[in-house]
Motif scaffolding. Structure first.
Motif, short mmCIF file in Angstrom:
data_model
loop_
_atom_site.label_atom_id
_atom_site.label_comp_id
_atom_site.label_asym_id
_atom_site.label_seq_id
_atom_site.Cartn_x
_atom_site.Cartn_y
_atom_site.Cartn_z
N ASP B 117 0.84 -1.19 0.00
CA ASP B 117 0.00 0.00 0.00
C ASP B 117 0.88 1.25 0.00
O ASP B 117 1.59 1.50 0.97
CB ASP B 117 -0.88 -0.05 1.25
CG ASP B 117 -1.75 1.19 1.38
OD1 ASP B 117 -1.70 2.06 0.49
OD2 ASP B 117 -2.47 1.28 2.39
N ALA B 119 0.29 4.20 0.49
CA ALA B 119 0.00 5.18 1.55
C ALA B 119 0.81 4.89 2.80
O ALA B 119 0.99 5.76 3.65
CB ALA B 119 -1.49 5.15 1.88
N ARG B 349 -5.32 -6.27 8.99
CA ARG B 349 -5.63 -4.87 8.62
C ARG B 349 -6.72 -4.82 7.58
O ARG B 349 -7.61 -3.99 7.63
CB ARG B 349 -4.38 -4.22 8.03
CG ARG B 349 -3.57 -3.46 8.99
CD ARG B 349 -2.45 -2.79 8.23
NE ARG B 349 -2.83 -1.46 7.84
CZ ARG B 349 -2.49 -0.39 8.53
NH1 ARG B 349 -1.81 -0.49 9.63
NH2 ARG B 349 -2.85 0.82 8.11
N VAL B 350 -6.63 -5.76 6.62
CA VAL B 350 -7.60 -5.77 5.53
C VAL B 350 -9.01 -5.95 6.10
O VAL B 350 -9.96 -5.33 5.67
CB VAL B 350 -7.26 -6.90 4.53
CG1 VAL B 350 -8.37 -7.07 3.52
CG2 VAL B 350 -5.94 -6.60 3.85
N ASN B 353 -9.57 -3.07 9.70
CA ASN B 353 -9.42 -1.62 9.58
C ASN B 353 -10.79 -0.96 9.64
O ASN B 353 -11.68 -1.27 8.88
CB ASN B 353 -8.77 -1.32 8.22
CG ASN B 353 -8.05 -0.02 8.22
OD1 ASN B 353 -8.02 0.67 9.25
ND2 ASN B 353 -7.46 0.33 7.10
#
Lengths: 335, 357
Positions: B117, B119, B349-350, B353
């Motif tokens: 990612d 970000a 996280r996927v 989140n």
């Protein structure tokens, strides 16, 4: 050539009205996608006049919890998608398609200007949150007709604070697009999502400022133009066809409904595959595509049938169908 | 959901030596992603998805046009941020046309790439590999591109140096290594294996480096930084001169450096170097050391290369999971635990989140 997509069964979990005209839909898919990036959208099969039709909606918020959120503005005069969506009740099943991104956010640019108008805030909202998270240098200018039309205003103010500026048109506030572009770092990117006029202005000013085309990013689902959606008639002399295009159908859809063989790609006015020549127009052509340049549109030689329409009246067009005998002379459909 | 990959994507991985990336298109596969690398006119490196937006032809088959890449099939042009800047036969550019641009940074004479990612790509997370800078430590390394083994097998190899006794006998391996005890410690992103061999005959390689008669204390302090960098602080000093207490003045210090980048699940790129802080102004020695590591198939790294590929081939033929483990594997097991944790965190996280609402 887009990859064929598998439909995904989903359920409308809840709705929440963000403004009197904008409703947030929380959709729970059977199979959540692994990763949704800012700028992504989903296609939803929306029941319109009893038959399901595809509509694209930007995803709102970072997601990641397996739910898809979209915000839909109710437009009574539109092509029926918003009215169909607004009729849905929590708990109802829905068919959607895997999120896709055709409005990808670049990271690591030295400066960003985000421009949102009305419901165009939906992808821009998610981008602003992502940029804030990476500590990027960015500003968001958000215009709407009235103060009560500023969907997601409180959330934005909370998350991005001083990087946000509102422009309420009925209070006489207007974005000085040229001035704002001049303030942007030469290597910076501009992201626009808003009404047709805003996008047209941004594109024009960007070009006039000599900025590189690749650094202007925008998305359009081709569903808004200079005029409201109205019915019009098309004539295809070669095929001996006259077809009525209702307000809630695109010209391309009406051609397909009438059995005219068409090729197409994006169906959002980008790729130029469904372009047909205009032989004659009795009313103004509402070019809603981003495939033709402004000069090309002004000549009215061709139009993108997936998004562009006549403001009213009739259009005489041609098709690539070189079959000698008109195949469609009978059975002209009443749509 | 697919089975997780054996590597995290949200990490910096060595993609090339800095000197390898110039004004031409270089293709690499990193963590299963096809990438084209090149140097812009301002000296910065760009890394793009190596597939044209239009018909997927690898962009690396095209050519550079200033700071942009022109596809070798229909001439679409993409800038170094991955944005299309030219389309043939139309006056506009489709606004959705782009290829992915990967975060990339140059540090410690290597090009580091973040395949996950963008970000989350923070240059502060680039592994500490300062020994490779070419300043306080000197040495010239190389790369085994497309080594045919899971990158974790290389980590295993470096975290347990008892293999030196058998794989590298006659140069750096001897019986003292297997005889000496060792300690393994860890933090939340690193694991360290430390072994001191006190009052031993130096093995042939180290005897030549020290070039002084007498018995030595030998150390191996190998640190793994998750997910795929290993630095081994190694050397010898005359025994009873205080090396275990920190005084290495009567010895020679080296460091073996490894940045191991998954190419696919069962292949990797192994960036290696051996650096030293003695006889630093001796380019002849630098060349000899580099050669000793490869040496036309007979060098230390070539010996490992042969073992690692044979091991992967055996794993493919005889899948048995997990391996049986020995006490010597403690360092490797801590390293794998840290890798597994990174992979699991990425999966979580996927799912976990939270949305902004």
């Amino acid at each position: 050539m887009a990859k064929p997509m598998e439909p995904i069964a989903a359920r409308l979990r809840a709705t929440r009205d963000l403004t009197p005209d904008v409703r947030l839909f929380e959709i729970e898919p059977d199979y959540p996608s692994a990763k949704v990036t800012p700028g992504s959208h989903i296609d939803v099969l929306v029941p319109i006049d009893g038959r399901p039709q595809l509509r694209s909606y930007s995803l709102v918020g970072p997601g990641g919890d397996g739910l898809y959120r979209i915000a839909v503005k109710r437009v009574a005069s539109g092509r029926g998608g918003s009215v169909g969506m607004w009729r849905l009740k929590a708990g109802e099943p829905l068919t959607i398609f895997e999120p896709r991104n055709s409005f990808e956010l670049s990271y690591g640019r030295p400066d960003y200007l985000l421009l949102a108008g009305g419901i165009g805030i939906t992808p821009i909202y998610t981008m602003a949150l992502a940029l804030k998270q990476t500590d990027a240098n960015f500003r968001l200018l958000y215009a709407a007709r009235s103060r009560s039309d500023l969907a997601l205003a409180d959330e934005l103010a909370r998350y991005i604070g001083e990087r946000l500026q509102f422009f309420v048109n009925e209070e006489g506030q207007r974005i000085d697009i040229a001035g704002e572009i001049a303030r942007l770092d030469p290597r910076g990117e501009l992201y626009v999502c808003g009404p047709f006029g805003m996008l047209e202005a941004a594109k024009r000013v960007w070009r006039e400022a000599g900025r590189p085309a690749a650094q202007l990013r925008y998305e359009t689902f081709g569903n808004a133009g200079k005029f409201a959606d109205a019915p019009f008639r098309i004539r295809i002399p070669r095929l001996g066809l006259e077809i009525d295009v209702p307000a809630h159908r695109s010209l391309l859809e009406a051609l397909e409904d009438a059995g005219v063989d068409m090729i197409f790609g994006c169906r959002r006015g980008e790729c130029g595959l469904c372009v047909l020549p205009i032989l004659e127009a009795s009313a103004e052509v509402d070019h809603r595509d981003v495939f033709f340049s402004g000069e090309e549109r002004a000549t009215n030689g061709k139009l993108c049938t997936c998004v562009s329409r006549a403001a009213s009246g009739s259009l005489t067009i041609d098709t690539p169908d070189q079959t000698r005998t008109p195949r469609h002379s009978q059975d002209v459909p009443v749509v | 959901m697919n089975a997780p990959k054996p590597f995290p994507l949200n990490a910096w991985y060595a993609a090339a030596w800095s000197h390898e990336i110039a004004r031409e298109l270089s293709a690499r596969t990193i963590c299963g992603k096809n990438i084209v690398l090149y140097r812009r006119t301002d000296g910065a490196i760009a890394a793009l998805e190596d597939a044209c937006w239009h018909r997927l032809l690898p962009l690396s088959l095209g050519h550079l046009k200033g700071d942009d890449v022109m596809c070798g099939y229909h001439g679409l042009v993409f800038n170094s941020a991955g944005r299309c800047s030219y389309m043939p036969a139309q006056k506009t550019i489709n606004p959705s046309a782009c290829v992915r641009a990967y975060p990339v940074a140059e540090r410690h004479r290597l090009v580091w790439l973040w395949p996950g990612d963008p970000a989350q790509a923070d240059p502060a997370k680039i592994p500490d590999f300062h020994w490779n800078d070419g300043t306080h430590w000197v040495g010239e390394g190389g790369t085994f591109y497309q080594l045919k083994c899971d990158y974790r097998l290389v980590v295993d190899n470096l975290m347990d140096l008892t293999h030196e006794t058998y794989v590298h006998a006659g140069s750096i391996g001897d019986e003292a290594i297997t005889a000496a005890p060792f300690d393994v410690t860890h933090t939340d992103n690193a694991a360290t294996m430390m072994r001191w061999m006190i009052d031993i005959e130096p093995p042939p390689f180290w005897g030549r480096q020290l070039a002084r008669p007498g018995r030595v204390d030998r150390w191996q302090i190998v640190t793994f930084q998750a997910p795929s960098v290993v630095v081994g602080d190694v050397g010898v000093a005359l025994t009873n001169t205080g090396a275990p207490q920190g005084d290495r003045s009567q010895g020679v210090s080296g460091a073996f450096l490894a940045a191991i980048t998954p190419e696919t699940e069962t292949t990797c790129h192994y960036f290696w170097n051996f650096v030293r802080n003695y006889r630093k102004d001796d380019p002849q020695l630098t060349r000899e050391l580099q050669l000793a590591h490869v040496n036309g198939g007979a060098g230390v790294y070539d010996q490992d290369h042969r073992i690692l590929e044979a091991q992967q081939a055996a794993i493919d033929k005889n899948p048995r999971s997990p391996f049986y483990d020995l006490n010597i594997d403690a360092g490797a097991l801590w390293a794998r635990r840290l890798i597994d944790q990174m992979v699991a965190d990425e999966q979580d996280r996927v799912i976990a989140n939270l949305a902004a609402e």
